[in-house]
Design an enzyme around this catalytic site. Sequence first.
Site, PDB file in Angstrom:
ATOM      1  CE  LYS A  87      -0.400   0.001   5.314  1.00  0.00           C
ATOM      2  NZ  LYS A  87      -1.616  -0.914   6.065  1.00  0.00           N
ATOM      3  CE1 TYR A 112      14.803  30.535   5.515  1.00  0.00           C
ATOM      4  CE2 TYR A 112      16.029  27.534   5.140  1.00  0.00           C
ATOM      5  CZ  TYR A 112      15.262  29.002   4.984  1.00  0.00           C
ATOM      6  OH  TYR A 112      14.924  29.745   3.226  1.00  0.00           O
TER       7      TYR A 112
HETATM    8  C1  LIG Z   1      -0.394  -1.332   6.018  1.00  0.00           C
HETATM    9  C2  LIG Z   1      -1.128  -3.065   7.559  1.00  0.00           C
HETATM   10  C3  LIG Z   1      -0.357  -3.806   7.363  1.00  0.00           C
HETATM   11  C4  LIG Z   1       1.622  -3.924   7.692  1.00  0.00           C
HETATM   12  O1  LIG Z   1       1.842  -3.275   8.722  1.00  0.00           O
HETATM   13  P1  LIG Z   1       3.457  -3.486   8.756  1.00  0.00           P
HETATM   14  O2  LIG Z   1       3.288  -3.015  10.444  1.00  0.00           O
HETATM   15  O3  LIG Z   1       4.068  -2.550   7.608  1.00  0.00           O
HETATM   16  O4  LIG Z   1       3.893  -5.089   8.497  1.00  0.00           O
HETATM   17  C5  LIG Z   1      -0.600  -5.186   7.817  1.00  0.00           C
HETATM   18  N1  LIG Z   1      -1.792  -5.483   8.205  1.00  0.00           N
HETATM   19  C6  LIG Z   1      -2.964  -4.345   7.524  1.00  0.00           C
HETATM   20  C7  LIG Z   1      -4.570  -4.200   7.931  1.00  0.00           C
HETATM   21  C8  LIG Z   1      -2.097  -2.881   7.890  1.00  0.00           C
HETATM   22  O5  LIG Z   1      -2.786  -2.150   7.185  1.00  0.00           O
END
Ligand SMILES: *Cc1c(COP(=O)(O)O)cnc(C)c1O
Length: 362
Positions: free
Chosen positions: A33, A258
């Site tokens: 994702k 800055y």
């Molecule tokens: C993003 C997500 C994962 C992966 O989580 P990580 O901590 O990056 O391994 C697994 N399950 C769900 C439902 C998620 O939304």
Amino acid sequence: MRPARALIDLEALRQNYRLARELSGAQALAVIKADAYGHGAVRCAQALAGEADGFAVACIEEALELREAGIGGPILLLEGFFEAEELALIERHELWTVVHAEWQIEAIERATLNRPLQLWLKVDSGMHRVGLHPAELRDGYRRLQASGKVASIVLMSHFARADELDCPRSREQLAQFEQACAGLQAPVSLRNSPAILGWPQLFETPQAGNWVRPGIMLYGATPFEQAQQAAARLRPVMTLESKIISVRELPAGEPLGYGARFIAERATRVGVVAMGYADGYPRHAPTGTPVFIDGQPGRLIGRVSMDMLTVDLSDLPEAGLGSRVELWGPNVLASEVAAHAGTIPYQLFCNLRRVPRLYSGA
Ligand SMILES: *Cc1c(COP(=O)(O)O)cnc(C)c1O
């Protein structure tokens, strides 16, 4: 050409994926994702296509991008569908979807479909974000089975605190999940990266047929704040690097950048690096955040600006104009940089922008 870039090692990605399978003994959906946590979803999916059991994305837009790029096989929508109309696309593109709310069950009951759906029914075992209440799971499961529109159901839940290795909450969530599912004959999926790496003792029974959902570990970053044995086997996939484009001598007492956030206590040799928060480097990284300069450990000084940041070259006489600077990668872990900046490696990766991504190991 501006020297800022992100090198992506796809062979390391595959090795981390294999580690997730080895440690869990389960089938693994590679979580890609958010553009594979900034690593490029299509390229990562292509690199894993020969061996991944499937992929997981947040939403249908992300899934369609993969299908359009020719990625076949299972793709799960982790956030489920947002409106009933999406079911037609889910069917057409043979996607799998999470069902986390009663209205979605109703939408499936009402939908006209030609092919049965592959569903992941989510129960809220204690994270209290989405998922059916444990007491409603059984009824939801039966309704879906009775709808005639479902080919198979995986029972799933999500851990809230698996990254805290001394916290009893994951064990409690597992107990809650098992109680909610008692008697239902279905594969299960519970584990994200911290649970795969850190909680093998909770999953000792054979896991064939069950699923894990590794995300951050695929990219080689640890989800833990402290050192952890299994996480030490991960290989960083992304190297964020650039070069020193300017060098100057700052006399003692002079401010840098800055807000004068750094004032030279002694005469300081300053290197200016073409990398800033517009590239996704965290603006909150303070003086002292580690960097790696021509093979030597170094430190950031002063405030990170949009296109540039500054490093201390006082103890690195060999370094100068054109020196290569690793902001994170195998020598400076993204998790260390994140800890200095008060965030997590997930966010560093997801914030990456503007820098070209260069792939190897395809
Ligand atoms: C993003 C997500 C994962 C992966 O989580 P990580 O901590 O990056 O391994 C697994 N399950 C769900 C439902 C998620 O939304």
